[in-house]
Design a protein around this motif. Structure first.
Motif, PDB file in Angstrom:
ATOM      1  N   UNK A  24       0.848  -1.203   0.000  1.00  0.00           N
ATOM      2  CA  UNK A  24       0.000   0.000   0.000  1.00  0.00           C
ATOM      3  C   UNK A  24       0.882   1.252   0.000  1.00  0.00           C
ATOM      4  N   UNK A  25       0.338   2.406  -0.451  1.00  0.00           N
ATOM      5  CA  UNK A  25       1.116   3.649  -0.394  1.00  0.00           C
ATOM      6  C   UNK A  25       1.550   3.989   1.026  1.00  0.00           C
ATOM      7  N   UNK A  26       0.736   3.571   2.023  1.00  0.00           N
ATOM      8  CA  UNK A  26       1.115   3.864   3.411  1.00  0.00           C
ATOM      9  C   UNK A  26       2.450   3.189   3.733  1.00  0.00           C
ATOM     10  N   UNK A  27       2.614   1.953   3.227  1.00  0.00           N
ATOM     11  CA  UNK A  27       3.867   1.243   3.489  1.00  0.00           C
ATOM     12  C   UNK A  27       5.036   1.980   2.849  1.00  0.00           C
ATOM     13  N   UNK A  28       4.821   2.560   1.670  1.00  0.00           N
ATOM     14  CA  UNK A  28       5.874   3.328   1.007  1.00  0.00           C
ATOM     15  C   UNK A  28       6.262   4.542   1.831  1.00  0.00           C
ATOM     16  N   UNK A  29       5.236   5.276   2.299  1.00  0.00           N
ATOM     17  CA  UNK A  29       5.501   6.481   3.099  1.00  0.00           C
ATOM     18  C   UNK A  29       6.193   6.103   4.404  1.00  0.00           C
ATOM     19  N   UNK A  30       5.741   4.996   4.984  1.00  0.00           N
ATOM     20  CA  UNK A  30       6.312   4.535   6.246  1.00  0.00           C
ATOM     21  C   UNK A  30       7.799   4.184   6.066  1.00  0.00           C
ATOM     22  N   UNK A  31       8.104   3.542   4.925  1.00  0.00           N
ATOM     23  CA  UNK A  31       9.502   3.162   4.667  1.00  0.00           C
ATOM     24  C   UNK A  31      10.390   4.395   4.569  1.00  0.00           C
ATOM     25  N   UNK A  32       9.854   5.467   4.000  1.00  0.00           N
ATOM     26  CA  UNK A  32      10.650   6.697   3.905  1.00  0.00           C
ATOM     27  C   UNK A  32      11.014   7.182   5.298  1.00  0.00           C
ATOM     28  N   UNK A  33      10.025   7.097   6.212  1.00  0.00           N
ATOM     29  CA  UNK A  33      10.282   7.515   7.602  1.00  0.00           C
ATOM     30  C   UNK A  33      11.338   6.607   8.239  1.00  0.00           C
ATOM     31  N   UNK A  34      11.196   5.289   8.015  1.00  0.00           N
ATOM     32  CA  UNK A  34      12.185   4.360   8.604  1.00  0.00           C
ATOM     33  C   UNK A  34      13.588   4.727   8.124  1.00  0.00           C
ATOM     34  N   UNK A  35      13.683   5.119   6.848  1.00  0.00           N
ATOM     35  CA  UNK A  35      14.980   5.466   6.274  1.00  0.00           C
ATOM     36  C   UNK A  35      15.675   6.597   7.013  1.00  0.00           C
ATOM     37  N   UNK A  36      14.907   7.574   7.485  1.00  0.00           N
ATOM     38  CA  UNK A  36      15.559   8.716   8.173  1.00  0.00           C
ATOM     39  C   UNK A  36      15.337   8.653   9.684  1.00  0.00           C
ATOM     40  N   UNK A  37      14.834   7.496  10.143  1.00  0.00           N
ATOM     41  CA  UNK A  37      14.422   7.433  11.548  1.00  0.00           C
ATOM     42  C   UNK A  37      15.542   7.701  12.547  1.00  0.00           C
ATOM     43  N   UNK A  38      16.765   7.253  12.202  1.00  0.00           N
ATOM     44  CA  UNK A  38      17.862   7.416  13.166  1.00  0.00           C
ATOM     45  C   UNK A  38      18.055   8.888  13.515  1.00  0.00           C
ATOM     46  N   UNK A  39      17.977   9.727  12.497  1.00  0.00           N
ATOM     47  CA  UNK A  39      18.158  11.152  12.707  1.00  0.00           C
ATOM     48  C   UNK A  39      17.035  11.714  13.594  1.00  0.00           C
ATOM     49  N   UNK A  40      15.805  11.320  13.278  1.00  0.00           N
ATOM     50  CA  UNK A  40      14.665  11.804  14.063  1.00  0.00           C
ATOM     51  C   UNK A  40      14.738  11.270  15.494  1.00  0.00           C
ATOM     52  N   UNK A  41      15.250  10.043  15.630  1.00  0.00           N
ATOM     53  CA  UNK A  41      15.347   9.392  16.941  1.00  0.00           C
ATOM     54  C   UNK A  41      16.326  10.136  17.854  1.00  0.00           C
ATOM     55  N   UNK A  42      17.379  10.697  17.266  1.00  0.00           N
ATOM     56  CA  UNK A  42      18.356  11.427  18.093  1.00  0.00           C
ATOM     57  C   UNK A  42      17.649  12.577  18.822  1.00  0.00           C
ATOM     58  N   UNK A  43      16.946  13.369  18.065  1.00  0.00           N
ATOM     59  CA  UNK A  43      16.262  14.522  18.658  1.00  0.00           C
ATOM     60  C   UNK A  43      15.178  14.099  19.621  1.00  0.00           C
ATOM     61  N   UNK A  44      14.405  13.061  19.245  1.00  0.00           N
ATOM     62  CA  UNK A  44      13.280  12.723  20.123  1.00  0.00           C
ATOM     63  C   UNK A  44      13.766  12.105  21.433  1.00  0.00           C
ATOM     64  N   UNK A  45      14.875  11.353  21.384  1.00  0.00           N
ATOM     65  CA  UNK A  45      15.378  10.773  22.636  1.00  0.00           C
ATOM     66  C   UNK A  45      15.920  11.877  23.553  1.00  0.00           C
ATOM     67  N   UNK A  46      16.603  12.861  22.958  1.00  0.00           N
ATOM     68  CA  UNK A  46      17.098  13.984  23.765  1.00  0.00           C
ATOM     69  C   UNK A  46      15.916  14.654  24.478  1.00  0.00           C
ATOM     70  N   UNK A  47      14.816  14.814  23.759  1.00  0.00           N
ATOM     71  CA  UNK A  47      13.635  15.430  24.362  1.00  0.00           C
ATOM     72  C   UNK A  47      13.002  14.493  25.405  1.00  0.00           C
ATOM     73  N   UNK A  48      12.961  13.197  25.086  1.00  0.00           N
ATOM     74  CA  UNK A  48      12.379  12.233  26.031  1.00  0.00           C
ATOM     75  C   UNK A  48      13.048  12.316  27.404  1.00  0.00           C
ATOM     76  N   UNK A  49      14.388  12.309  27.413  1.00  0.00           N
ATOM     77  CA  UNK A  49      15.080  12.298  28.710  1.00  0.00           C
ATOM     78  C   UNK A  49      14.988  13.662  29.401  1.00  0.00           C
ATOM     79  N   UNK A  50      14.978  14.730  28.587  1.00  0.00           N
ATOM     80  CA  UNK A  50      14.837  16.060  29.190  1.00  0.00           C
ATOM     81  C   UNK A  50      13.462  16.171  29.851  1.00  0.00           C
TER      82      UNK A  50
END
Ligand code: ASP
Length: 430
Positions: free
Chosen positions: A379-405
């Motif tokens: 499905x197109x949702x799976x395509x869009x989701x894969x794009x997010x997975x591709x850049x997830x590490x970068x997004x994860x850095x910021x969100x984890x910093x916020x999580x612990x703060x």
């Protein structure tokens, strides 16, 4: 016994940092999609395999991590401190999802990914908030698990977890044993699921490559611009959450110095950023709490709990990414009722998000499911989701910093609000 230290021809693959492998998968997928266009579509089943593996793990992981999360709060600690900490965690997470949705609406990250005919019908009959709330209470637990009705499963898992926490502190030996056994049982399942996810993520570089090359082949390289917008929206959202919620409450509710606060809060912030793990950052967060004058009896309860259930960064990210996927596959944003559903699901999903790298992207599956956009193979949702997975590490850095703060800020504010913060630590010039 086999010699585990022996190197095989493929050992280099597992030794090479997963983050880079996924980024390489993303890059190669983009290049293959641009060069071979439709001719690369034979690769699709390899992407579908990745989606199926993720979907397979979704239900067991929600059930086990939520039950463990809810049962690790002992009812006895639910006194003045416990209630404040949990309320603060939940309210700030809900606010964070709203910020994420707001950022999605402002930045409008999207890349049209074709029709989403399958769910168009479902979307047309989006339920009202009252219906959504009622539907959260399952009439048959087995049925909601089989049907993957996420909110209902979450509701049941939380109740079940709270039930276990009561058993665990029971005076009656039999009940206490039963509670502890159940806790260990679900904790064991959660640990096994984590291991399985680790295994699945070893395949992620190939899964992302296959899915992304398909998306690029059918939609062209313009999707990369959209990913840059997603990243910007997430990071602006993270920053706004710190400024509005954390600095706002610190300054106006507690009257504490923000400058002094960040002298110590910067340590867990940076550690979260580089380790991408709230759990891994826990010792640093505890040390910061100590330096800020929070009594040990408060932070030794609130910080491990926060690392397990409080994920404001993940919540912002869920809001932005869910909007990106809706705009890309539906062509328009969610209705207000659907946004309400996302606030509820993403807040609860943040309880079930383990404090380890990449856990948030699995929980995004359940947020999408709750608004009728399941990540289905092909499905197109799976395509869009894969794009997010591709850049997830970068997004994860910021969100984890916020999580612990978020964990540290809440802990400090609660300590101050019940007059237990050692203010002598706030006057000393560092
Ligand atoms: N990596 C995050 C954390 O440990 C969880 C997530 O992936 O959202 O806090």
């Amino acid at each position: 016994m086999a010699d585990v230290s022996k190197k095989n021809w493929y050992s280099w693959y597992f030794e090479f940092n997963l983050l880079y492998r996924i980024l390489i998968g993303l890059g190669v997928g983009i290049i293959l999609g641009i060069i071979f266009k439709e001719k690369i579509l034979w690769i699709a089943p390899f992407g579908d395999l990745f989606v199926r593996l993720l979907k397979m793990i979704m239900m067991p992981i929600i059930l086990s991590t939520l039950i463990v999360g809810a049962s690790s709060v002992s009812p006895a600690t639910l006194g003045k401190v416990g209630i404040r900490v949990i309320l603060f965690y939940l309210l700030t997470s809900a606010f964070a999802v709203a910020i994420g949705l707001g950022m999605g609406a402002v930045f409008q990250p999207k890349t049209p990914l074709g029709d989403f005919a399958q769910t168009a019908g479902r979307e047309a009959q989006a339920p009202t908030i009252a219906q959504t709330i009622l539907a959260m209470i399952p009439t048959s637990v087995a049925q909601v698990i089989v049907n993957e009705s996420i909110l209902a499963v979450i509701f049941f898992a939380l109740l079940f977890g709270i039930g276990i926490s009561y058993l665990r502190v029971s005076q009656e030996e039999r009940l206490k044993n039963a509670g502890n056994t159940l806790y260990m049982f679900f904790d064991g399942i959660a640990e096994v699921m984590m291991l399985i996810i680790k295994g699945i993520m070893q395949y992620a570089p190939f899964g992302v490559l296959a899915l992304v090359s398909g998306v690029i082949a059918t939609n062209g390289p313009k999707v990369m611009g959209a990913l840059a917008v997603v990243t910007a929206a997430c990071f602006v959202g993270y920053a706004l959450h710190i400024i509005i919620v954390y600095c706002g409450i610190l300054k106006f509710y507690t009257g504490l110095s923000i400058k002094r606060y960040f002298m110590d809060a910067k340590d867990p912030f940076i550690t979260g950023l580089v380790t991408r793990s709230s759990n891994g950052t826990l010792p640093v967060t505890m040390e910061a709490a100590d330096n800020l004058g929070v009594p040990k009896n408060i932070y030794s309860f609130s910080l491990p709990l926060g690392a397990t259930i409080n994920m404001d960064g993940t919540a912002v990210y869920q809001g932005v990414c869910a909007t990106f996927i809706a705009l890309s596959v539906l062509g328009h944003n969610y209705s207000l009722a659907q946004m309400g559903t996302i606030v509820v699901t993403a807040t609860l999903a943040s309880i079930g998000t383990a404090g380890v790298p990449g856990a948030g992207v699995i929980m995004l599956l359940l947020v999408l499911d709750s608004v009728g956009l399941p990540v289905a193979t092909g499905s197109p949702v799976a395509g869009a989701y894969a794009l997010i997975v591709g850049i997830d590490a970068l997004l994860d850095m910021g969100r984890t910093a916020l999580n612990v703060t978020g964990d540290l800020t809440c802990t400090t504010i609660v300590a101050k609000s019940i007059k237990q913060l050692d203010m002598s630590k706030w006057t000393i010039k560092k």
